[in-house]
Design a protein around this motif. Structure first.
Motif, PDB file in Angstrom:
ATOM      1  N   UNK A  11      46.834  53.068  51.802  1.00 53.62           N
ATOM      2  CA  UNK A  11      46.054  54.225  51.363  1.00 53.62           C
ATOM      3  C   UNK A  11      45.810  54.138  49.872  1.00 53.62           C
ATOM      4  N   UNK A  12      44.705  54.766  49.433  1.00 55.67           N
ATOM      5  CA  UNK A  12      44.455  54.895  48.009  1.00 55.67           C
ATOM      6  C   UNK A  12      45.556  55.761  47.458  1.00 55.67           C
ATOM      7  N   UNK A  13      46.200  55.323  46.425  1.00 54.62           N
ATOM      8  CA  UNK A  13      47.326  56.046  45.871  1.00 54.62           C
ATOM      9  C   UNK A  13      47.081  56.225  44.389  1.00 54.62           C
ATOM     10  N   UNK A  14      47.390  57.386  43.896  1.00 55.97           N
ATOM     11  CA  UNK A  14      47.234  57.675  42.471  1.00 55.97           C
ATOM     12  C   UNK A  14      48.607  57.903  41.856  1.00 55.97           C
ATOM     13  N   UNK A  15      48.791  57.338  40.680  1.00 58.86           N
ATOM     14  CA  UNK A  15      50.049  57.506  39.971  1.00 58.86           C
ATOM     15  C   UNK A  15      50.152  58.920  39.411  1.00 58.86           C
ATOM     16  N   UNK A  16      51.364  59.407  39.339  1.00 55.91           N
ATOM     17  CA  UNK A  16      51.595  60.699  38.682  1.00 55.91           C
ATOM     18  C   UNK A  16      51.360  60.496  37.183  1.00 55.91           C
ATOM     19  N   UNK A  17      51.101  61.567  36.461  1.00 54.98           N
ATOM     20  CA  UNK A  17      50.908  61.423  35.010  1.00 54.98           C
ATOM     21  C   UNK A  17      52.085  60.733  34.316  1.00 54.98           C
ATOM     22  N   UNK A  18      53.316  61.033  34.749  1.00 55.25           N
ATOM     23  CA  UNK A  18      54.476  60.394  34.106  1.00 55.25           C
ATOM     24  C   UNK A  18      54.541  58.900  34.438  1.00 55.25           C
ATOM     25  N   UNK A  19      54.173  58.545  35.665  1.00 59.22           N
ATOM     26  CA  UNK A  19      54.177  57.133  36.036  1.00 59.22           C
ATOM     27  C   UNK A  19      53.076  56.383  35.281  1.00 59.22           C
ATOM     28  N   UNK A  20      51.905  56.993  35.184  1.00 58.74           N
ATOM     29  CA  UNK A  20      50.788  56.402  34.436  1.00 58.74           C
ATOM     30  C   UNK A  20      51.211  56.178  32.981  1.00 58.74           C
ATOM     31  N   UNK A  21      51.869  57.161  32.410  1.00 56.88           N
ATOM     32  CA  UNK A  21      52.344  57.062  31.024  1.00 56.88           C
ATOM     33  C   UNK A  21      53.327  55.896  30.882  1.00 56.88           C
ATOM     34  N   UNK A  67      40.689  37.835  35.328  1.00 56.58           N
ATOM     35  CA  UNK A  67      40.474  38.459  34.021  1.00 56.58           C
ATOM     36  C   UNK A  67      39.074  38.126  33.506  1.00 56.58           C
ATOM     37  N   UNK A  68      38.477  39.091  32.833  1.00 56.83           N
ATOM     38  CA  UNK A  68      37.162  38.926  32.217  1.00 56.83           C
ATOM     39  C   UNK A  68      37.199  37.721  31.271  1.00 56.83           C
ATOM     40  N   UNK A  69      36.257  36.814  31.418  1.00 62.12           N
ATOM     41  CA  UNK A  69      36.236  35.591  30.608  1.00 62.12           C
ATOM     42  C   UNK A  69      35.988  35.869  29.132  1.00 62.12           C
ATOM     43  N   UNK A  70      35.454  37.031  28.798  1.00 66.86           N
ATOM     44  CA  UNK A  70      35.181  37.372  27.398  1.00 66.86           C
ATOM     45  C   UNK A  70      36.425  37.875  26.667  1.00 66.86           C
ATOM     46  N   UNK A  71      37.530  38.036  27.389  1.00 68.87           N
ATOM     47  CA  UNK A  71      38.776  38.462  26.747  1.00 68.87           C
ATOM     48  C   UNK A  71      39.795  37.353  26.888  1.00 68.87           C
ATOM     49  N   UNK A  72      40.851  37.437  26.118  1.00 66.32           N
ATOM     50  CA  UNK A  72      41.882  36.398  26.153  1.00 66.32           C
ATOM     51  C   UNK A  72      43.037  36.754  27.076  1.00 66.32           C
ATOM     52  N   UNK A  73      42.958  37.909  27.703  1.00 64.69           N
ATOM     53  CA  UNK A  73      44.048  38.328  28.572  1.00 64.69           C
ATOM     54  C   UNK A  73      43.682  39.569  29.354  1.00 64.69           C
ATOM     55  N   UNK A  74      44.706  40.271  29.811  1.00 60.06           N
ATOM     56  CA  UNK A  74      44.524  41.441  30.662  1.00 60.06           C
ATOM     57  C   UNK A  74      44.445  42.694  29.789  1.00 60.06           C
ATOM     58  N   UNK A  75      43.298  43.357  29.842  1.00 59.84           N
ATOM     59  CA  UNK A  75      43.119  44.604  29.097  1.00 59.84           C
ATOM     60  C   UNK A  75      43.879  45.733  29.780  1.00 59.84           C
ATOM     61  N   UNK A  76      44.108  46.815  29.061  1.00 57.92           N
ATOM     62  CA  UNK A  76      44.872  47.947  29.598  1.00 57.92           C
ATOM     63  C   UNK A  76      44.287  48.452  30.909  1.00 57.92           C
ATOM     64  N   UNK A  77      42.979  48.644  30.958  1.00 56.30           N
ATOM     65  CA  UNK A  77      42.338  49.159  32.174  1.00 56.30           C
ATOM     66  C   UNK A  77      42.595  48.232  33.367  1.00 56.30           C
ATOM     67  N   UNK A  78      42.469  46.919  33.141  1.00 59.46           N
ATOM     68  CA  UNK A  78      42.728  45.945  34.215  1.00 59.46           C
ATOM     69  C   UNK A  78      44.198  45.981  34.628  1.00 59.46           C
ATOM     70  N   UNK A  79      45.068  46.066  33.635  1.00 52.36           N
ATOM     71  CA  UNK A  79      46.505  46.112  33.898  1.00 52.36           C
ATOM     72  C   UNK A  79      46.852  47.315  34.770  1.00 52.36           C
ATOM     73  N   UNK A  80      46.313  48.479  34.415  1.00 50.40           N
ATOM     74  CA  UNK A  80      46.596  49.692  35.183  1.00 50.40           C
ATOM     75  C   UNK A  80      46.105  49.559  36.620  1.00 50.40           C
ATOM     76  N   UNK A  81      44.956  48.925  36.807  1.00 54.96           N
ATOM     77  CA  UNK A  81      44.420  48.715  38.156  1.00 54.96           C
ATOM     78  C   UNK A  81      45.307  47.752  38.945  1.00 54.96           C
ATOM     79  N   UNK A  82      45.762  46.688  38.299  1.00 56.85           N
ATOM     80  CA  UNK A  82      46.645  45.710  38.957  1.00 56.85           C
ATOM     81  C   UNK A  82      47.945  46.379  39.385  1.00 56.85           C
ATOM     82  N   UNK A  83      48.536  47.165  38.478  1.00 57.94           N
ATOM     83  CA  UNK A  83      49.806  47.828  38.774  1.00 57.94           C
ATOM     84  C   UNK A  83      49.624  48.846  39.902  1.00 57.94           C
ATOM     85  N   UNK A  84      48.519  49.595  39.873  1.00 54.82           N
ATOM     86  CA  UNK A  84      48.263  50.574  40.936  1.00 54.82           C
ATOM     87  C   UNK A  84      48.180  49.875  42.293  1.00 54.82           C
ATOM     88  N   UNK A  85      47.459  48.750  42.347  1.00 56.06           N
ATOM     89  CA  UNK A  85      47.325  48.020  43.615  1.00 56.06           C
ATOM     90  C   UNK A  85      48.667  47.469  44.086  1.00 56.06           C
TER      91      UNK A  85
END
Length: 140
Positions: A11-21, A67-85
């Motif tokens: 299921x689509x799951x959303x992190x709590x604000x404390x977990x996101x933090x 990871x986006x080829x224009x960056x050298x690594x995992x940006x915060x937004x990508x990281x948060x998506x990876x962790x959520x999945x």
């Protein structure tokens, strides 16, 4: 696998604000040089901090290749998506393990045909024995 063929998905799951933090704090902690992204090694440390295991080379390769080829690594937004999945998948497999354990009445780590029949009688009493046998043979 039976569940994916039957259409069951995490299921689509959303992190709590404390977990996101917490995830954001882990990202910032692992981005020691304030680059704005996580390198491969930074990502591995973050996974250890959040999930308690070091990701395999295959897992790290898969993440880094996405990871986006224009960056050298995992940006915060990508990281948060990876962790959520990863968290969704973890919860999904925990739910499956919990259901299996409920049906494994003798704690053997596997289900016999009799266990399987009893389980289906509880959750789907009108299901024919023929279908139960077909599903059991498919999974065996």
């Amino acid at each position: 696998m039976f569940f994916s063929q039957a259409g069951a998905r995490p299921r689509m799951w959303e992190a709590s604000p404390s977990e996101h933090k917490k995830w954001v704090e882990v990202f910032k902690t692992c981005d020691e040089e304030n680059k704005g992204y996580l390198s491969r090694e930074d990502f591995k440390v973050a996974v250890v901090m959040l999930f308690g295991y070091k990701p395999s080379k295959i897992e790290a390769d898969a993440v880094m290749s996405s990871v986006d080829l224009n960056t050298s690594g995992i940006l915060l937004k990508e990281f948060l998506d990876i962790v959520r999945k990863k968290k969704e998948a973890q919860l999904y497999w925990n739910e499956i393990r919990h259901i299996f354990t409920a049906f494994d009445r003798h704690y053997r780590g596997y289900l016999t045909l009799e266990d399987f029949k009893k389980a289906f009688k509880q959750v789907a009493p009108k299901l024919s024995e023929r279908i139960i046998l077909e599903v059991f043979s498919f999974l065996s």
